[in-house]
Design an enzyme around this catalytic site. Structure first.
Site, short mmCIF file in Angstrom:
data_model
loop_
_atom_site.label_atom_id
_atom_site.label_comp_id
_atom_site.label_asym_id
_atom_site.label_seq_id
_atom_site.Cartn_x
_atom_site.Cartn_y
_atom_site.Cartn_z
N SER A 80 0.83 -1.21 0.00
CA SER A 80 0.00 0.00 0.00
C SER A 80 0.86 1.26 0.00
O SER A 80 2.01 1.26 0.44
CB SER A 80 -0.90 0.03 1.24
OG SER A 80 -1.63 -1.17 1.35
N1 SAH Z 1 -0.53 -5.21 3.90
C1 SAH Z 1 0.25 -5.53 2.71
C2 SAH Z 1 -0.44 -5.19 1.42
C3 SAH Z 1 -1.56 -6.10 1.18
S1 SAH Z 1 -2.08 -6.36 -0.48
C4 SAH Z 1 1.62 -4.89 2.76
O1 SAH Z 1 1.91 -4.14 3.70
O2 SAH Z 1 2.42 -5.16 1.87
C5 SAH Z 1 -3.44 -7.42 -0.06
C6 SAH Z 1 -3.03 -8.82 0.31
O3 SAH Z 1 -4.20 -9.49 0.75
C7 SAH Z 1 -2.49 -9.63 -0.86
O4 SAH Z 1 -1.24 -10.14 -0.52
C8 SAH Z 1 -3.52 -10.76 -1.02
O5 SAH Z 1 -2.94 -11.99 -1.41
C9 SAH Z 1 -4.11 -10.84 0.38
N2 SAH Z 1 -5.44 -11.43 0.49
C10 SAH Z 1 -6.50 -11.29 -0.33
N3 SAH Z 1 -7.56 -11.99 0.14
C11 SAH Z 1 -7.15 -12.57 1.31
C12 SAH Z 1 -7.77 -13.41 2.28
N4 SAH Z 1 -9.04 -13.81 2.16
N5 SAH Z 1 -7.04 -13.81 3.34
C13 SAH Z 1 -5.75 -13.42 3.49
N6 SAH Z 1 -5.11 -12.65 2.60
C14 SAH Z 1 -5.80 -12.21 1.53
#
Ligand code: SAH
Length: 237
Positions: A80
């Site tokens: 993000s």
């Molecule tokens: N917080 C992260 C950015 C997240 S991007 C950082 O600091 O880099 C969103 C993430 O959510 C992705 O890696 C995706 O694979 C994950 N995601 C999507 N659906 C999900 C779910 N149901 N459970 C766990 N992770 C999930």
């Protein structure tokens, strides 16, 4: 045996120091992108100054790692925008003693920020490759109060509930019921809710058995894919 030693590295004053350079970019990021937009919590600002964001992005993006935007981290996912990380973190009002759940570990950057501000962080990631890389990175950097778990975080992580704070870093069509149930009394949940093109950042506070919800503003995240998020195979609109 060959006894020739490497000559000592010459220390030329004014020589290029990579870590110093990154630190300069990081302090500027905090001033120009975060403080200037109204983030005031000194602990959040300090965490954003201290965590080396450039070590959470793919190597070829090192020089963009302090820019004012999200960046790709592989597997179609993103780290993000720094301001978004700071804003969501500030909304959690962490004091230092909390148990926190993060849904969507991605690079592990948000988890590292949380680890600086709370006692214990559980972070759930559905993609095994990302989870493994983030776990290894956090371990190497010494964030030993974070645990990364592979699974569907839309169900929360009931084994370790309740949580004083829950942060979802992927966009959901609605607020997953299990995440509400896993909040402690007084606990705070921050989650982007809405269609995949544009969501609204929601803050939910559990107060005396009731849930008070506030809408904080617009945001765009990759989709939360899971039982209580978007379903596999459905269009994300
Ligand atoms: N917080 C992260 C950015 C997240 S991007 C950082 O600091 O880099 C969103 C993430 O959510 C992705 O890696 C995706 O694979 C994950 N995601 C999507 N659906 C999900 C779910 N149901 N459970 C766990 N992770 C999930």
């Amino acid at each position: 045996m060959n006894d020739i030693r490497e000559p000592a590295e010459p220390r030329v004053s004014g020589a290029f120091d990579f870590e110093e350079e990154m630190r300069g970019l990081r302090y500027r990021m905090v001033r120009e992108q975060i403080e200037s937009r109204g983030i005031r919590d000194p602990r959040v600002l300090e965490a954003m100054r201290s965590v080396p964001r450039h070590l959470f992005v793919p190597e070829e993006l090192t020089w963009e790692s302090y820019d004012d935007n999200p960046l790709p981290i592989g597997e179609g996912q993103t780290i993000s925008q720094p301001y978004m990380v700071a804003w969501m973190t500030e909304l959690l009002r962490l004091q230092g003693g909390e148990k926190v759940l993060e849904v969507g570990t991605g690079s592990g950057y948000q988890a590292a920020i949380l680890a600086r501000l709370a006692r214990e962080v559980w972070s759930v990631e559905k993609q095994e490759g990302l989870a493994e890389a983030a776990r290894e990175r956090l371990r190497r950097l010494g964030f030993d109060n974070v645990r990364v778990v592979v699974g569907d975080g839309s169900r929360g992580l009931p084994e370790h509930a309740p949580y004083d704070a829950v942060i979802v870093t992927a966009g959901s069509p609605s607020i997953p019921q299990p995440l509400l149930e896993q909040l402690s009394e007084g606990g705070r949940l921050v989650i982007p809710v809405g269609p995949s093109s544009l969501q609204t950042l929601n803050l939910v506070v559990r107060e005396g058995g009731e849930f008070r919800r506030e809408e904080k503003g617009g945001c765009v995240f990759v989709p939360l894919v899971g039982k209580y998020g978007w379903r596999w195979g459905r269009r994300y609109t």
